[in-house]
Design a protein around this motif. Structure first.
Motif, PDB file in Angstrom:
ATOM      1  N   LEU A   1       0.846  -1.191   0.000  1.00  0.00           N
ATOM      2  CA  LEU A   1       0.000   0.000   0.000  1.00  0.00           C
ATOM      3  C   LEU A   1       0.883   1.244   0.000  1.00  0.00           C
ATOM      4  O   LEU A   1       1.954   1.254   0.602  1.00  0.00           O
ATOM      5  N   SER A   2       0.394   2.269  -0.669  1.00  0.00           N
ATOM      6  CA  SER A   2       1.086   3.557  -0.688  1.00  0.00           C
ATOM      7  C   SER A   2       0.143   4.630  -0.180  1.00  0.00           C
ATOM      8  O   SER A   2      -1.075   4.554  -0.373  1.00  0.00           O
ATOM      9  N   CYS A   3       0.721   5.635   0.444  1.00  0.00           N
ATOM     10  CA  CYS A   3      -0.048   6.781   0.914  1.00  0.00           C
ATOM     11  C   CYS A   3       0.744   8.030   0.543  1.00  0.00           C
ATOM     12  O   CYS A   3       1.792   8.284   1.125  1.00  0.00           O
ATOM     13  N   ALA A   4       0.236   8.754  -0.416  1.00  0.00           N
ATOM     14  CA  ALA A   4       0.889   9.974  -0.863  1.00  0.00           C
ATOM     15  C   ALA A   4       0.312  11.159  -0.110  1.00  0.00           C
ATOM     16  O   ALA A   4      -0.916  11.296   0.012  1.00  0.00           O
ATOM     17  N   ALA A   5       1.191  12.005   0.392  1.00  0.00           N
ATOM     18  CA  ALA A   5       0.773  13.182   1.157  1.00  0.00           C
ATOM     19  C   ALA A   5       0.953  14.439   0.323  1.00  0.00           C
ATOM     20  O   ALA A   5       2.042  14.677  -0.212  1.00  0.00           O
ATOM     21  N   LEU A   6      -0.100  15.227   0.208  1.00  0.00           N
ATOM     22  CA  LEU A   6      -0.058  16.484  -0.533  1.00  0.00           C
ATOM     23  C   LEU A   6      -0.253  17.625   0.439  1.00  0.00           C
ATOM     24  O   LEU A   6      -1.114  17.561   1.317  1.00  0.00           O
TER      25      LEU A   6
END
Length: 123
Positions: A20-25
């Protein structure tokens, strides 16, 4: 403000793996502690794994210890959850969350949450 976007969920057979990936903007990612939580059907959301704000410490739920690994890439503003030896009981919606303080495993102390990604493990 931080926006979190999870990806990488899907259907996998028992014993398989997913990442799983979690990209933070938004704001500086490296200043936040990051956590993964999950919610199975009919159950409360529970802690899975986390990174401390300093990035020097990790913590895992007993149910995933030795099978899951949390990691982060500050240059990419992304946190990962590598899940190996998956079991049917790992089936859940997985959420990532960002913590600007000392939330630890306490969900209500996390400041930002993603929308979740479904993981289904078939037997």
């Amino acid at each position: 403000q931080v926006q979190l976007v999870e990806s990488g969920g899907g259907l996998v057979q028992a014993g398989g793996s997913l990442r799983l990936s979690c990209a933070a903007l938004g704001r500086t990612f490296s200043t936040y502690g990051m956590g993964w939580f999950r919610q199975a059907p009919g159950k409360e959301r529970e802690f899975v794994a986390r990174f401390s704000r300093s990035g020097s410490a990790t913590d895992y739920a007993d149910s995933v210890k030795g099978r899951f690994t949390i990691s982060r890439d500050n240059a990419k503003n992304t946190v990962y959850l590598q899940m190996n030896s998956l079991k049917p009981e790992d089936t859940a919606v997985y959420y990532c969350a960002a913590d600007s303080g000392l939330a630890g495993r306490v969900q209500r102390r996390y400041d930002y949450w993603g929308q979740g990604t479904q993981v289904t493990v078939s037997s």
